[in-house]
Write an enzyme that holds these catalytic residues in place. Sequence first.
Site, PDB file in Angstrom:
ATOM      1  N   GLU A 146      48.030  97.822  51.933  1.00 28.86           N
ATOM      2  CA  GLU A 146      46.726  98.084  52.289  1.00 28.86           C
ATOM      3  C   GLU A 146      46.438  98.805  53.505  1.00 28.86           C
ATOM      4  O   GLU A 146      47.022  98.516  54.626  1.00 28.86           O
ATOM      5  CB  GLU A 146      45.671  96.781  52.538  1.00 28.86           C
ATOM      6  N   ARG A 153      32.097  96.555  48.677  1.00 26.48           N
ATOM      7  CA  ARG A 153      33.136  96.631  47.480  1.00 26.48           C
ATOM      8  C   ARG A 153      31.861  95.908  46.269  1.00 26.48           C
ATOM      9  O   ARG A 153      32.663  96.101  44.969  1.00 26.48           O
ATOM     10  CB  ARG A 153      34.242  95.740  47.512  1.00 26.48           C
ATOM     11  N   HIS A 205      42.043  98.237  50.192  1.00 25.94           N
ATOM     12  CA  HIS A 205      42.990  97.014  49.815  1.00 25.94           C
ATOM     13  C   HIS A 205      43.543  97.305  48.350  1.00 25.94           C
ATOM     14  O   HIS A 205      43.264  96.576  47.241  1.00 25.94           O
ATOM     15  CB  HIS A 205      41.813  95.716  49.640  1.00 25.94           C
ATOM     16  N   ARG A 233      38.987  92.400  40.653  1.00 27.82           N
ATOM     17  CA  ARG A 233      40.497  92.007  41.394  1.00 27.82           C
ATOM     18  C   ARG A 233      41.502  92.962  40.526  1.00 27.82           C
ATOM     19  O   ARG A 233      41.619  93.424  39.402  1.00 27.82           O
ATOM     20  CB  ARG A 233      40.873  90.851  40.212  1.00 27.82           C
TER      21      ARG A 233
HETATM   22  O1  TA6 Z   1      44.378  91.584  52.075  1.00 25.09           O
HETATM   23  C1  TA6 Z   1      44.950  90.267  52.083  1.00 25.09           C
HETATM   24  C2  TA6 Z   1      43.623  89.243  51.699  1.00 25.09           C
HETATM   25  O2  TA6 Z   1      43.005  89.197  52.607  1.00 25.09           O
HETATM   26  C3  TA6 Z   1      44.493  87.878  51.442  1.00 25.09           C
HETATM   27  O3  TA6 Z   1      44.130  86.885  52.584  1.00 25.09           O
HETATM   28  C4  TA6 Z   1      43.432  87.491  50.311  1.00 25.09           C
HETATM   29  O4  TA6 Z   1      42.078  86.821  50.565  1.00 25.09           O
HETATM   30  C5  TA6 Z   1      43.184  88.836  49.583  1.00 25.09           C
HETATM   31  O5  TA6 Z   1      42.893  89.464  50.895  1.00 25.09           O
HETATM   32  C6  TA6 Z   1      42.208  88.783  48.590  1.00 25.09           C
HETATM   33  O6  TA6 Z   1      40.772  88.717  49.023  1.00 25.09           O
HETATM   34  P1  TA6 Z   1      39.787  88.411  47.832  1.00 25.09           P
HETATM   35  O7  TA6 Z   1      38.254  88.305  48.480  1.00 25.09           O
HETATM   36  O8  TA6 Z   1      39.671  89.909  47.027  1.00 25.09           O
HETATM   37  O9  TA6 Z   1      40.015  87.455  46.767  1.00 25.09           O
END
Ligand code: TA6
Length: 301
Positions: A272, A99, A169, A73
């Site tokens: 992103e 990832r 991201h 995260r």
């Molecule tokens: O980029 C935004 C997103 O697609 C949100 O919808 C949320 O799901 C975020 O990514 C985080 O995703 P993750 O799978 O890392 O919890």
Amino acid sequence: MNLETLNKQFELPGKLQLTVSDSGIPVVEINTPVSSAAISIQGAQLVSWTPVDEEPVIWLSPSAILGPNKAIRGGIPICWPWFGPHESDGRLPSHGYARTALWDVVEIVELEDEQVRVSFRLDKRSVPTEIMTFDCEVELSISVGSILTLDLRTTNSNSNPITISEALHSYFNVGDVRNVEVSGLDGCSYLDKVDAGRIKEQLGAVLFSQETDRVYIDTVSECIISDPVLQRKIHINKQGSLSTVVWNPWSEKAAQMADMGENDYLHMLCVETANVANNSLTLNPGESHEMSVSYSVSRVA
Ligand code: TA6
């Protein structure tokens, strides 16, 4: 991956070394006169970047869980070869498999202006066959200096066309997201994921007072995160990308996330660099595509 061998091959004494995190995941640590950074070998995921005399620019959750096959995260997760949920198979991991895969370090070079560039290639052997939807090459170069630059390069080594979606991201560290604004997207169309994906038009700067999850399409603009609390602007310049995703989970969604602590959402913002939705990429056999982004910081009085 033998760290001793890697350090013999790649270490830059006093600037770069490979270490092992508490979770057993190798990390490339970079310390130069102009900035410091750390990159997890799992996911080739940059987890910190701090220019000298600056607050950290990239945010990492204090509750981040570093472990095998676990998405970290924060930092800059590589969403590839799909973004978000897989379009047809709900059993496949969200945001693809890059990832959580292991990546090989393929090159480390010192560049001008005290920059260090680390290049990785995804190790396909580390991807479970049941989730590797197609076989193609992906490489990532990260240049660490007073500017941070990432280049993600996909090559279709198949004998038929492939369609991918992708995102760098990036989680940015902000003083208080309620006081932040993101400029550069005025007039752009976006899919509002907190309103059933309805297509809307951005009016002025993006402000934050609730869960925000927007996929801006057909935009090549520079974005700027203006942060009055940390008294800085973060400049985001991209190439080879037609989408920009802006996300903050806000309090309710963040409370449901094991790897985000209370109020952490106030100190992070994702902007992103991507090619997703209408901007997904189709590559013919042998064709390559490169998406890159550079981050820089300017002080404001
Ligand atoms: O980029 C935004 C997103 O697609 C949100 O919808 C949320 O799901 C975020 O990514 C985080 O995703 P993750 O799978 O890392 O919890």
